[in-house]
Design a protein around this motif. Structure first.
Motif, PDB file in Angstrom:
ATOM      1  N   TRP A 130       0.927  -1.277   0.050  1.00  0.00           N
ATOM      2  CA  TRP A 130       0.051  -0.127  -0.102  1.00  0.00           C
ATOM      3  C   TRP A 130       1.081   1.156  -0.032  1.00  0.00           C
ATOM      4  N   ASN A 131       1.981   1.142   0.680  1.00  0.00           N
ATOM      5  CA  ASN A 131       2.860   2.454   0.978  1.00  0.00           C
ATOM      6  C   ASN A 131       3.856   2.648  -0.270  1.00  0.00           C
ATOM      7  N   ASN A 132       3.895   1.369  -1.053  1.00  0.00           N
ATOM      8  CA  ASN A 132       4.978   1.377  -2.507  1.00  0.00           C
ATOM      9  C   ASN A 132       4.773   2.550  -3.192  1.00  0.00           C
ATOM     10  N   PHE A 133       5.849   3.171  -3.411  1.00  0.00           N
ATOM     11  CA  PHE A 133       5.653   4.232  -4.113  1.00  0.00           C
ATOM     12  C   PHE A 133       6.683   4.557  -5.403  1.00  0.00           C
ATOM     13  N   PHE A 134       7.958   3.940  -5.282  1.00  0.00           N
ATOM     14  CA  PHE A 134       9.063   4.069  -6.139  1.00  0.00           C
ATOM     15  C   PHE A 134       8.685   3.123  -7.339  1.00  0.00           C
ATOM     16  N   LEU A 135       8.339   1.800  -6.983  1.00  0.00           N
ATOM     17  CA  LEU A 135       7.971   1.007  -8.173  1.00  0.00           C
ATOM     18  C   LEU A 135       7.014   1.560  -9.135  1.00  0.00           C
ATOM     19  N   PRO A 136       5.925   1.946  -8.505  1.00  0.00           N
ATOM     20  CA  PRO A 136       4.494   1.994  -9.426  1.00  0.00           C
ATOM     21  C   PRO A 136       5.056   3.381 -10.234  1.00  0.00           C
ATOM     22  N   LEU A 137       5.914   4.273  -9.378  1.00  0.00           N
ATOM     23  CA  LEU A 137       6.319   5.623 -10.106  1.00  0.00           C
ATOM     24  C   LEU A 137       7.155   5.310 -11.305  1.00  0.00           C
ATOM     25  N   ILE A 138       8.009   4.357 -11.209  1.00  0.00           N
ATOM     26  CA  ILE A 138       8.748   3.965 -12.205  1.00  0.00           C
ATOM     27  C   ILE A 138       8.243   3.157 -13.400  1.00  0.00           C
ATOM     28  N   MET A 139       7.167   2.421 -12.865  1.00  0.00           N
ATOM     29  CA  MET A 139       6.634   1.407 -13.948  1.00  0.00           C
ATOM     30  C   MET A 139       5.541   2.147 -14.772  1.00  0.00           C
ATOM     31  N   LEU A 140       4.564   2.894 -14.155  1.00  0.00           N
ATOM     32  CA  LEU A 140       3.406   3.111 -14.713  1.00  0.00           C
ATOM     33  C   LEU A 140       3.297   4.441 -15.382  1.00  0.00           C
ATOM     34  N   ARG A 141       2.748   4.403 -16.499  1.00  0.00           N
ATOM     35  CA  ARG A 141       2.254   5.848 -17.071  1.00  0.00           C
ATOM     36  C   ARG A 141       0.869   6.076 -17.194  1.00  0.00           C
ATOM     37  N   SER A 142      -0.051   4.964 -17.364  1.00  0.00           N
ATOM     38  CA  SER A 142      -1.366   5.120 -17.394  1.00  0.00           C
ATOM     39  C   SER A 142      -1.965   5.360 -16.165  1.00  0.00           C
ATOM     40  N   GLU A 143      -2.846   6.604 -15.875  1.00  0.00           N
ATOM     41  CA  GLU A 143      -3.469   6.907 -14.682  1.00  0.00           C
ATOM     42  C   GLU A 143      -4.360   5.961 -14.196  1.00  0.00           C
ATOM     43  N   SER A 144      -5.006   5.068 -15.215  1.00  0.00           N
ATOM     44  CA  SER A 144      -5.995   4.347 -14.532  1.00  0.00           C
ATOM     45  C   SER A 144      -5.397   2.840 -14.052  1.00  0.00           C
ATOM     46  N   LEU A 145      -3.968   2.979 -14.002  1.00  0.00           N
ATOM     47  CA  LEU A 145      -3.287   1.717 -13.357  1.00  0.00           C
ATOM     48  C   LEU A 145      -2.730   2.242 -12.102  1.00  0.00           C
ATOM     49  N   PHE A 146      -2.828   3.485 -11.720  1.00  0.00           N
ATOM     50  CA  PHE A 146      -2.004   3.895 -10.392  1.00  0.00           C
ATOM     51  C   PHE A 146      -2.616   3.433  -9.075  1.00  0.00           C
TER      52      PHE A 146
END
Lengths: 304, 302
Positions: B230-246
């Motif tokens: 839930w707190n993870n930030f770095f991995l989704p920040l680096i992986m995701l571009r589409s807002e709908s996956l955030f």
């Protein structure tokens, strides 16, 4: 107990039952270790591999291709002043913030354990609550609290510019301290509870006061837990990323190379993955070295 | 008798005097710890109190009214505004976070429990080696893995996908460690032998006999992994571009950056969203607290 099971297992190592056991063991181990290999071991190996590559072009406009570059990327890492400065910054941060946070956590744990505190459960819960707040959210909240226009502490934000270049490191330290003091307090408190009371009843009978008992009996006994929280705090400090990244949109005092992980992130955004991989490897090795060094030093202290 | 009462009378004043002094000393001794804890309790709670107050205000009141007390109570209206902004993007993010963290932690717990159980209860060559590799994994910081994971996923063209964030969160080396330690001391070999003699297969024995005993450890693994994801930030920040996956943390981060740069009305959404995203975790932690309390209770009541 253990011996019995071992004997039973050895009795039919090649029999049908033994094969069934082996098959079941493999089946139970497989999901974790397949995922562990794919998402822990492979990335580490791949980062090391990438860090030894470099991009070469035929002439100025030729197609880029990846070739083996030896330690070229590492040479660039150690010539990168911004990266080295970011290390100095998080080390300064850690030297001040970690002792303050662990000192407070230890004080609170001792007070919880003193048997003299009223509303113990309430305090235990309240101090732990910030740990449940994600780093992004904590940084956003404190960002508002630091801003002079919104902060409820106007008399303070008028006097101290929390987001200015000279103060921002300690504003970050405050966010980390707020988030993790209660968590460390609980680890230390659990260690204190595990100490048999007889161990310091004797000291109390001899007339030692609560402070004396805490200092000469309790603190030495929870030393292993203190070392553990110390190691995790060192790892956390070197990985500092979320809070400064959130603050970047609020202040120009945090540059794109403020912490080592910001350097990694910025370099991979260029994108220069080979150099970013080399930064990552150096950061991970430094983290290992510092946490093991800390462990060694604290163990030597015990033996002496 | 007279000498006794005389003696008693003689000692009484000093006794009561001592008692009063003792009580006074004890009161002072009790007040100081309470005072220290109370001051820091304010420090711990003030930011969250401010968040609750700010989330309950309409935008125009945010700068003009007392930041630490309620003005017109608009919390539910604000929540409705956040929920409907951009076709319910915030709800989408919350749902994503619940999927990443809720399902991811469940998978991680089951896999870690199975592996930890085998590492504790089966003897085979290379067991200690496997366990030591896992222990090394505990010390690898999650942020060190984010960039290489991105490179690996980009090789298979899957960076901007649900799986890029979900699959890595299924791995919990700490969970394997905890499960092994707990199974080694908590699950008796006799019980497993008895189940085998009764004809129970090995998998059935794990799920029906061992896992229920390991429940306290498994609950801890689940909660810590849930919070970690839930707190993870770095991995989704680096992986995701589409807002709908955030996940919700990344979404609020983007809104917060936009709020300070261009759109001031986003600020209310960030504040309300921050409050909403903290609530499920605090609830999860209330459960954890109760769980830890029972764990601590076995350590001896004082």
């Amino acid at each position: 107990m253990m011996a019995q099971a071992t004997v039973a297992a050895r009795r039919s190592p090649r029999g049908a039952a033994g094969r069934g056991r082996l098959g079941a063991a493999v089946l139970l181990l497989l999901p974790f270790f397949v995922l562990f290999a794919a998402f822990y071991l492979a990335p580490v190996a791949y980062a090391v591999y990438q860090s030894f590559l470099k991009v070469e072009r035929e002439g100025t406009f030729g197609a880029p291709r990846e070739v083996f570059g030896g330690f070229d990327q590492y040479a660039r890492v150690f010539q990168d002043d911004a990266f080295l400065a970011s290390f100095g910054r998080v080390l300064l941060f850690g030297i001040v913030q970690v002792p303050v946070m662990l000192g407070l956590a230890l004080l609170f744990a001792l007070l919880l354990d003193s048997g003299r505190l009223r509303f113990k459960r309430f305090f235990r819960l309240v101090f732990f609550v910030p740990y449940a707040v994600p780093g992004v959210i904590a940084a956003i909240i404190w960002g508002f609290l630091y801003s002079p226009s919104l902060s409820p502490f106007g008399w303070l934000t008028e006097r101290i510019e929390f987001m200015s270049g000279s103060v921002i490191l300690w504003s970050l330290a405050n966010v980390t301290t707020w988030m993790f003091t209660g968590y460390n307090m609980l680890i230390l408190y659990a260690a204190l509870k595990a100490v048999p009371p007889e161990l310091y009843e004797a000291a109390r009978m001899d007339g030692a006061g609560a402070v004396r008992v805490a200092w000469s009996v309790k603190i030495p006994l929870v030393r292993p837990a203190l070392v553990l929280t110390g190691v995790f705090s060192i790892i956390g400090t070197l990985q500092l990323f979320t809070e400064p990244q959130v603050f970047r949109s609020l202040t120009s005092a945090i540059t794109s190379t403020y912490t080592p992980n910001l350097v990694v992130f910025g370099t991979s955004n260029i994108p220069n993955f080979h150099l970013a991989a080399a930064f990552s490897v150096v950061l991970a090795l430094t983290t290992f070295a510092l946490s093991f060094g800390f462990l060694k030093i604290s163990q030597r202290g015990v033996q002496a | 008798m007279s000498t006794r009462t005389a003696a008693r009378a003689a000692t009484r004043p000093s006794e009561t005097g001592g008692l009063v002094r003792g009580l006074r000393g004890r009161a002072a001794g009790d007040a100081l710890p309470f005072l220290v804890m109370a001051v820091f309790a304010v420090y711990m709670l003030a930011p969250l109190w401010w968040l609750l107050i700010a989330a309950s205000k309409q935008r125009s009141d945010l700068n003009s009214t007392n930041p630490l007390w309620f003005a017109d109570f608009e919390l539910f209206g604000n929540i409705a505004d956040v929920a409907t902004h951009r076709d319910g993007m915030f709800l989408r993010w919350t749902l994503n976070s619940l999927l990443y963290a809720g399902v991811g932690a469940l998978g991680a717990t089951v896999f870690a429990g199975m592996a930890g159980y085998v590492l504790a209860k089966f003897r085979f060559r290379g067991r200690e080696l496997l366990f030591n590799v896992v222990l090394g994994g505990v010390l690898v910081p999650a942020t060190a893995l984010a960039l290489p994971l991105f490179l690996l996923f980009s090789n298979v063209g899957q960076t901007n996908s649900f799986w890029a964030v979900f699959l890595p969160s299924l791995v919990s080396p700490f969970g394997v460690y905890l499960s092994r330690v707990y199974a080694a001391s908590g699950v008796p070999d006799e019980l497993l032998e008895a189940a085998r003699i009764d004809g129970s297969g090995e998998l059935r024995t794990f799920f029906r006999v061992a896992a229920p005993i390991m429940a306290p450890a498994l609950v801890t693994v689940y909660l810590f992994q849930f919070v970690h994801i839930w707190n993870n930030f770095f991995l989704p920040l680096i992986m995701l571009r589409s807002e709908s996956l955030f996940p919700v943390t990344l979404g609020l981060y983007v809104w917060n950056s936009q709020a300070t740069q261009q759109a001031a009305e986003l600020r209310t959404f960030v504040i309300v969203g921050a409050l909403l995203s903290v609530v499920p975790l605090i609830i999860a932690f209330l459960c954890l607290q109760r769980f830890w309390r029972s764990g601590l209770g076995t350590g001896g009541v004082k």
